[in-house]
Design a protein around this motif. Structure first.
Motif, short mmCIF file in Angstrom:
data_model
loop_
_atom_site.label_atom_id
_atom_site.label_comp_id
_atom_site.label_asym_id
_atom_site.label_seq_id
_atom_site.Cartn_x
_atom_site.Cartn_y
_atom_site.Cartn_z
N ARG A 30 3.56 0.88 8.41
CA ARG A 30 2.17 1.29 8.65
C ARG A 30 1.66 0.67 9.94
O ARG A 30 2.18 -0.36 10.40
N TYR A 31 0.57 1.25 10.48
CA TYR A 31 0.00 0.75 11.74
C TYR A 31 -0.56 -0.67 11.60
O TYR A 31 -0.72 -1.38 12.58
N THR A 32 -0.82 -1.09 10.36
CA THR A 32 -1.39 -2.43 10.15
C THR A 32 -0.30 -3.51 10.11
O THR A 32 -0.61 -4.69 10.13
N SER A 33 0.98 -3.05 10.07
CA SER A 33 2.05 -4.02 9.78
C SER A 33 2.22 -5.07 10.88
O SER A 33 2.77 -6.12 10.64
N LYS B 27 4.28 6.77 12.07
CA LYS B 27 4.79 5.51 11.50
C LYS B 27 5.79 4.90 12.48
O LYS B 27 6.52 5.62 13.15
N GLU C 65 -10.68 1.85 6.09
CA GLU C 65 -10.19 3.20 5.76
C GLU C 65 -11.05 3.87 4.69
O GLU C 65 -11.06 5.09 4.58
N ARG D 268 -1.09 9.30 10.39
CA ARG D 268 -0.70 8.48 11.54
C ARG D 268 0.82 8.46 11.71
O ARG D 268 1.56 8.51 10.72
N GLU E 223 -7.69 -2.10 6.54
CA GLU E 223 -7.49 -1.36 5.30
C GLU E 223 -8.83 -1.09 4.62
O GLU E 223 -9.07 -0.01 4.09
N PRO F 142 -5.54 8.23 7.71
CA PRO F 142 -4.53 7.17 7.66
C PRO F 142 -3.14 7.73 7.33
O PRO F 142 -2.14 7.28 7.88
N GLY F 143 -3.11 8.76 6.47
CA GLY F 143 -1.82 9.34 6.08
C GLY F 143 -1.18 10.17 7.19
O GLY F 143 0.01 10.46 7.16
N ARG G 78 -8.22 0.21 16.61
CA ARG G 78 -7.90 0.78 15.29
C ARG G 78 -9.16 1.04 14.49
O ARG G 78 -9.25 2.03 13.75
#
Ligand code: HEM
Length: 366
Positions: free
Chosen positions: A140-143, A135, A157, A133, A154, A130-131, A120
């Motif tokens: 979000r990919y970080t979730s 879902k 970014e 990507r 984050e 980031p917007g 990542r």
């Protein structure tokens, strides 16, 4: 210095804990390969980040010292030469059959390569929007990462990206201004001649029936509208705001000029830079495609341990998660060399290196 200690081999070789062997059970034979392959990837990801950081730092300087440009290109070319190894590693892992994988797969849930912090970070360093990507069920990919890793991502970014420093560097290049010579007016004229000629060829082609001719003419209008965006900055900015273009208008024109006149000596290195970036983007797409194929053959149509749709998600990511598509699109705007505007002698001499001696001046360099 002792070889074993220098390489930290106690830590490296002591870091393959087979989940299938916990509780004194007989280990699943292929789990060692599974772990080692992932670790080898992560080591290469570390090296890639190392090269990327160095490239971003140098290309982000204003101005970039001339002698450092070669170094930037070498950092990127090194990554490009690592990428085929990554693809090959998937082939090694493919020797693990789906049944072999099932011997230990359930032990891994909910862990997944989806949580690879380094991968990542690579994506963010490259400049993946980031917007833009995909879902996963709205998340979000970080979730799916730990709070610590999610915070690092984050933060990354808003750090400098390769795309960002490239954009700024291109915008500053002197290749857009040539004193009184209006390159872009000349180029536009050459494009118009080409468009008229190509349209005429379709219109008069005796081997086309009327339906096919109209289809080709319609498709042709789309191409010529694409050319028009080059000359209309506002239209370009709209496309950029919609995420269809990533480079700013001036930077794209600079990249186009570099690719059109790459035979001029001063443009050799800038052209190698653009080529390395295209290779790099293509290399990550090859990585993603090889991974998606492996996933398909390993788990079929099942969902991933990280909760995505599996290979379908990965194929979509391979198509969508690209960064340097603008550089691929440069070829849309290429004209044959014989139709390119001829650069005036003073412009060409600015772009020249002289390796041979000049009659009066003695040996010349630079
Ligand atoms: C049999 C081997 C493998 C299988 C079945 C597999 C499966 C998957 C699946 C299904 C995903 C999507 C997320 C999810 O739902 O879990 C994923 C993502 C990912 N995997 Fe693997 N994987 C394998 C090997 C590897 C290896 C060796 C690496 C190297 C580090 C890797 C790196 C990644 C990365 C970086 C992602 C995120 C990709 C993205 O979101 O674009 N995987 N994997």
């Amino acid at each position: 210095m002792y070889y074993w200690d220098y390489l930290g081999l106690d830590e490296v070789l002591g870091s393959q804990q087979l989940a299938s062997a916990s509780g004194g059970r007989r280990p699943a034979h292929d789990e060692l390969l599974f772990i080692i392959t992932h670790q080898a990837f992560e080591l290469w990801f570390k090296q890639i980040l190392w090269e990327l950081d160095a490239a971003i730092e140098t290309l982000g300087l204003d101005p970039v010292p001339e002698p450092s440009m070669g170094q930037v290109v070498r950092h990127l070319e090194r990554i490009v030469s690592i990428q085929p190894l990554l693809v090959q590693q998937f082939q090694v892992l493919a020797t693990m059959t789906p049944l072999d994988f099932l011997d230990f797969r359930d032990e891994l849930i909910p862990a997944s390569g989806f949580q690879s912090l380094q991968f990542r970070l690579i994506e963010n360093r490259l400049g993946l929007d980031p917007g833009g990507r995909l879902k996963i069920k709205g998340a979000r990919y970080t979730s799916r990462l730990s709070a610590e890793h999610a915070a690092r991502l984050e933060a990354s970014e808003s750090e400098p990206t390769l795309l960002g420093v490239l954009d700024a560097w291109l915008a500053r290049t002197p290749f857009l201004r040539f004193g009184s010579f209006d390159f872009w007016a000349e180029y536009r004229r050459a494009v118009e001649v080409m468009i008229e000629r190509d349209r005429g060829l379709i219109a008069s082609n005796p081997s086309l029936d009327e339906v096919v001719r109209q289809q080709q003419l319609d498709a042709f209008e789309v191409t010529s509208a694409t050319f028009a965006t080059l000359f209309e900055r506002e239209r370009w900015d709209e496309l950029r705001a919609a995420g269809k273009r990533r480079l700013s208008h001036g930077s794209f024109l600079a990249a186009l000029l570099i690719s059109l006149y790459r035979d001029e000596p001063a443009l050799h290195l800038p052209f190698r830079l653009l080529t390395a970036l295209i290779d790099l983007d293509e290399g990550f797409t090859a990585f993603r495609n090889a991974h998606a194929q492996l996933v398909h053959r390993s788990i079929g149509g099942r969902i991933g341990t990280g909760g995505t749709s599996g290979h379908e998600y990965l194929e979509a990511a391979a198509r969508k998660h690209r960064v340097f598509t603008d550089l691929f699109d440069l070829a849309t705007y290429h004209l044959p060399r014989r139709e390119l505007p001829v650069l005036p002698p003073q412009v060409r001499s600015q772009m020249a290196f002289r390796y041979q001696s000049e009659p009066d001046a003695g040996p010349a360099v630079g």
